[in-house]
Design a protein around this motif. Structure first.
Motif, PDB file in Angstrom:
ATOM      1  N   ASP A 252       0.800  -1.384   0.133  1.00  0.00           N
ATOM      2  CA  ASP A 252      -0.228  -0.090   0.033  1.00  0.00           C
ATOM      3  C   ASP A 252       0.733   1.400  -0.193  1.00  0.00           C
ATOM      4  N   TRP A 253       2.027   1.407   0.131  1.00  0.00           N
ATOM      5  CA  TRP A 253       3.025   2.577  -0.214  1.00  0.00           C
ATOM      6  C   TRP A 253       4.001   2.504  -0.601  1.00  0.00           C
ATOM      7  N   GLY A 254       4.050   1.748  -1.477  1.00  0.00           N
ATOM      8  CA  GLY A 254       5.063   1.848  -3.227  1.00  0.00           C
ATOM      9  C   GLY A 254       5.095   0.561  -3.236  1.00  0.00           C
ATOM     10  N   LYS A 255       6.035   0.232  -4.287  1.00  0.00           N
ATOM     11  CA  LYS A 255       7.164  -0.996  -5.594  1.00  0.00           C
ATOM     12  C   LYS A 255       8.151  -0.900  -4.244  1.00  0.00           C
ATOM     13  N   VAL A 256       9.063  -2.139  -3.868  1.00  0.00           N
ATOM     14  CA  VAL A 256       9.790  -2.533  -3.557  1.00  0.00           C
ATOM     15  C   VAL A 256      10.646  -3.118  -5.120  1.00  0.00           C
ATOM     16  N   VAL A 257      12.109  -2.761  -4.692  1.00  0.00           N
ATOM     17  CA  VAL A 257      13.006  -3.776  -5.732  1.00  0.00           C
ATOM     18  C   VAL A 257      14.072  -4.435  -4.777  1.00  0.00           C
ATOM     19  N   ALA A 258      13.686  -5.806  -4.919  1.00  0.00           N
ATOM     20  CA  ALA A 258      14.469  -6.735  -4.402  1.00  0.00           C
ATOM     21  C   ALA A 258      15.692  -7.145  -5.420  1.00  0.00           C
ATOM     22  N   LYS A 259      17.454  -7.259  -4.796  1.00  0.00           N
ATOM     23  CA  LYS A 259      18.374  -7.373  -5.796  1.00  0.00           C
ATOM     24  C   LYS A 259      18.378  -9.063  -5.292  1.00  0.00           C
ATOM     25  N   VAL A 260      18.615 -10.086  -5.550  1.00  0.00           N
ATOM     26  CA  VAL A 260      18.849 -11.465  -5.130  1.00  0.00           C
ATOM     27  C   VAL A 260      20.640 -11.482  -5.371  1.00  0.00           C
ATOM     28  N   ASP A 261      21.486 -11.382  -4.638  1.00  0.00           N
ATOM     29  CA  ASP A 261      22.923 -11.800  -4.935  1.00  0.00           C
ATOM     30  C   ASP A 261      23.196 -13.359  -5.706  1.00  0.00           C
ATOM     31  N   ILE A 262      23.944 -13.463  -6.279  1.00  0.00           N
ATOM     32  CA  ILE A 262      24.214 -14.759  -6.582  1.00  0.00           C
ATOM     33  C   ILE A 262      26.093 -14.417  -7.639  1.00  0.00           C
ATOM     34  N   LYS A 263      26.195 -16.168  -6.522  1.00  0.00           N
ATOM     35  CA  LYS A 263      27.618 -16.285  -6.371  1.00  0.00           C
ATOM     36  C   LYS A 263      28.128 -16.463  -8.098  1.00  0.00           C
ATOM     37  N   ASN A 264      28.261 -16.065  -8.331  1.00  0.00           N
ATOM     38  CA  ASN A 264      29.803 -16.504 -10.170  1.00  0.00           C
ATOM     39  C   ASN A 264      28.201 -15.756 -11.133  1.00  0.00           C
ATOM     40  N   ALA A 265      27.688 -15.754 -10.707  1.00  0.00           N
ATOM     41  CA  ALA A 265      26.270 -16.062 -11.484  1.00  0.00           C
ATOM     42  C   ALA A 265      25.715 -14.081 -11.943  1.00  0.00           C
ATOM     43  N   SER A 266      24.827 -13.833 -12.965  1.00  0.00           N
ATOM     44  CA  SER A 266      23.915 -12.817 -13.016  1.00  0.00           C
ATOM     45  C   SER A 266      23.151 -12.381 -11.745  1.00  0.00           C
TER      46      SER A 266
ATOM     47  N   GLY B  75      12.894   2.026  -8.557  1.00  0.00           N
ATOM     48  CA  GLY B  75      10.744   2.073  -8.021  1.00  0.00           C
ATOM     49  C   GLY B  75      10.617   3.234  -7.508  1.00  0.00           C
ATOM     50  N   ASP B  76      10.217   2.594  -6.573  1.00  0.00           N
ATOM     51  CA  ASP B  76      10.148   4.045  -5.257  1.00  0.00           C
ATOM     52  C   ASP B  76      10.400   4.543  -4.484  1.00  0.00           C
ATOM     53  N   LYS B  77      12.183   4.164  -4.687  1.00  0.00           N
ATOM     54  CA  LYS B  77      12.853   4.135  -3.653  1.00  0.00           C
ATOM     55  C   LYS B  77      12.916   3.671  -2.502  1.00  0.00           C
ATOM     56  N   MET B  78      11.746   3.220  -2.469  1.00  0.00           N
ATOM     57  CA  MET B  78      11.292   2.835  -0.218  1.00  0.00           C
ATOM     58  C   MET B  78      11.625   0.965  -0.212  1.00  0.00           C
TER      59      MET B  78
ATOM     60  N   ASN C 227      11.841   1.581   3.745  1.00  0.00           N
ATOM     61  CA  ASN C 227      10.879   1.278   4.986  1.00  0.00           C
ATOM     62  C   ASN C 227       9.952   2.688   4.781  1.00  0.00           C
ATOM     63  N   LYS C 228       8.464   2.561   5.482  1.00  0.00           N
ATOM     64  CA  LYS C 228       7.336   3.517   5.373  1.00  0.00           C
ATOM     65  C   LYS C 228       8.227   4.926   5.111  1.00  0.00           C
ATOM     66  N   ALA C 229       9.493   4.881   6.631  1.00  0.00           N
ATOM     67  CA  ALA C 229       9.459   6.355   5.972  1.00  0.00           C
ATOM     68  C   ALA C 229      10.251   7.286   4.954  1.00  0.00           C
ATOM     69  N   ASP C 230      10.720   6.581   3.754  1.00  0.00           N
ATOM     70  CA  ASP C 230      11.450   6.690   3.028  1.00  0.00           C
ATOM     71  C   ASP C 230      10.571   7.496   1.974  1.00  0.00           C
ATOM     72  N   ARG C 231       9.491   7.323   2.297  1.00  0.00           N
ATOM     73  CA  ARG C 231       8.012   8.008   1.777  1.00  0.00           C
ATOM     74  C   ARG C 231       7.556   8.977   2.235  1.00  0.00           C
ATOM     75  N   VAL C 232       7.885   9.330   3.322  1.00  0.00           N
ATOM     76  CA  VAL C 232       6.859  10.550   4.333  1.00  0.00           C
ATOM     77  C   VAL C 232       8.437  11.282   4.132  1.00  0.00           C
ATOM     78  N   SER C 233       7.233  12.416   3.499  1.00  0.00           N
ATOM     79  CA  SER C 233       8.331  14.267   3.150  1.00  0.00           C
ATOM     80  C   SER C 233       6.999  15.417   3.532  1.00  0.00           C
ATOM     81  N   VAL C 234       6.846  16.362   3.549  1.00  0.00           N
ATOM     82  CA  VAL C 234       6.382  17.011   3.516  1.00  0.00           C
ATOM     83  C   VAL C 234       6.155  17.938   2.324  1.00  0.00           C
ATOM     84  N   ASP C 235       6.532  17.565   1.259  1.00  0.00           N
ATOM     85  CA  ASP C 235       5.950  17.637   0.104  1.00  0.00           C
ATOM     86  C   ASP C 235       5.349  16.166  -0.452  1.00  0.00           C
ATOM     87  N   SER C 236       5.855  14.989  -0.103  1.00  0.00           N
ATOM     88  CA  SER C 236       5.119  14.111  -0.301  1.00  0.00           C
ATOM     89  C   SER C 236       3.329  13.584   0.027  1.00  0.00           C
TER      90      SER C 236
END
Length: 202
Positions: A64-78, A108-111, A113-122
């Motif tokens: 409900d707060w936005g898109k999260v981007v996960a990076k799966v770190d794989i050894k010896n592969a992309s 993504g939505d650069k999030m 943690n929830k606090a990453d989305r909260v600002s005066v402008d947003s």
């Protein structure tokens, strides 16, 4: 005229390199957040030896707060980069070893943690999507914010059937992801109307 095509080709090459460089540089350094510090990402894996494959998965815990981007770190592969827009679990497998799963704060939505989305402008932007902002209420100054909430100081007006204007000023604190649901509610059954703010309907 003969120089035109080599120049265009060179410009195209520079653009491709720049875009590739930007993609390669993403989710590195301070923008690569450990799962233990990312409340909005769940990640898990099970490393296995050949012939069994290693399995892994990730889930956005704050859809409900936005898109999260996960990076799966794989050894010896992309590495795998997943854009998780909803709360569903996504799974994958590989013949290599999983080293870790991180949250990408710059994608993504650069999030993470929830606090990453909260600002005066947003908070302002969220409130401007609400029904209360549609002519009924005015925002007085900037909202005040904490890690998850927007505190909105609002002056709302209601004109009754006798053309008498009634005004209500108050501060309404709401979660950031509900600031676009703010409504100004009025119930006029007596001499004076009852006026209040709500995010769950009038």
């Amino acid at each position: 005229m003969k120089m035109r095509y080599p120049i265009l080709g060179l410009l195209a090459f520079v653009l491709i390199v720049a875009v590739a460089g930007e993609a390669y540089a993403s989710c590195t350094g301070s923008n690569r957040i450990a799962r233990s510090n990312a409340e909005c990402l769940s990640g898990w894996w099970d490393n296995n030896s050949w012939p069994s494959k290693s399995t892994f998965g990730a889930q956005n815990l704050c859809p409900d707060w936005g898109k999260v981007v996960a990076k799966v770190d794989i050894k010896n592969a992309s590495d795998r980069t997943w854009h998780l827009a909803d709360g569903g679990k996504r799974r994958g497998s590989t013949s290599s070893t999983i080293r870790d799963i991180y949250c990408c704060k710059d994608l993504g939505d650069k999030m993470c943690n929830k606090a990453d989305r909260v600002s005066v402008d947003s908070c302002k932007t969220q409130f401007e999507k609400s029904a209360a902002d549609d002519g009924d209420c005015d925002l007085n100054g900037d909202p005040t914010v904490d890690e998850t909430h927007c505190a909105l100081n609002l002056t709302c007006t209601y004109t009754d059937t006798n053309e008498v204007e009634h005004e209500r000023t108050s501060t309404f604190s709401v979660p950031w992801n509900r600031a676009d649901d703010v409504e100004f509610c009025v119930e006029h059954v007596g001499v004076l109307p009852r006026m209040w703010l709500s995010i769950s309907g009038c």
